[in-house]
Design a protein around this motif. Structure first.
Motif: not given
Length: 79
Positions: A53-58, A65-66, A68-73
């Motif tokens: 997540a911290s690579l480049g400009d993020g 994040v999308e 995790l929100v869509d499939t893991k919450l």
């Protein structure tokens, strides 16, 4: 089952980076998320994902994040 999916995804990314070379921050992604480092779920989520997540400009942060929100919450029993 999930470990095989993570390992297959790692192999696919490595293949894509090696053949096409158009993957953003490809070498760094392959180095961080190689076949062995993502085999453990805890390590994959708590160590590897924040590094990606911290690579480049993020650019990977939003996709992570999308996902995790869509499939893991949601609880698995509710699906």
């Amino acid at each position: 089952r999930e470990i095989n999916c993570r390992r297959a995804a790692s192999a696919a990314v490595q293949e894509n980076v090696g053949r096409q070379g158009t993957f953003p921050n490809g070498i760094e992604v392959v180095t961080i998320a190689d076949y062995w480092t993502i085999s453990g779920r805890r390590h994959a989520y708590l160590e590897v994902a924040p590094q990606l997540a911290s690579l480049g400009d993020g650019e990977y942060r939003k996709a992570l994040v999308e996902h995790l929100v869509d499939t893991k919450l949601a609880h698995q029993d509710l699906q």
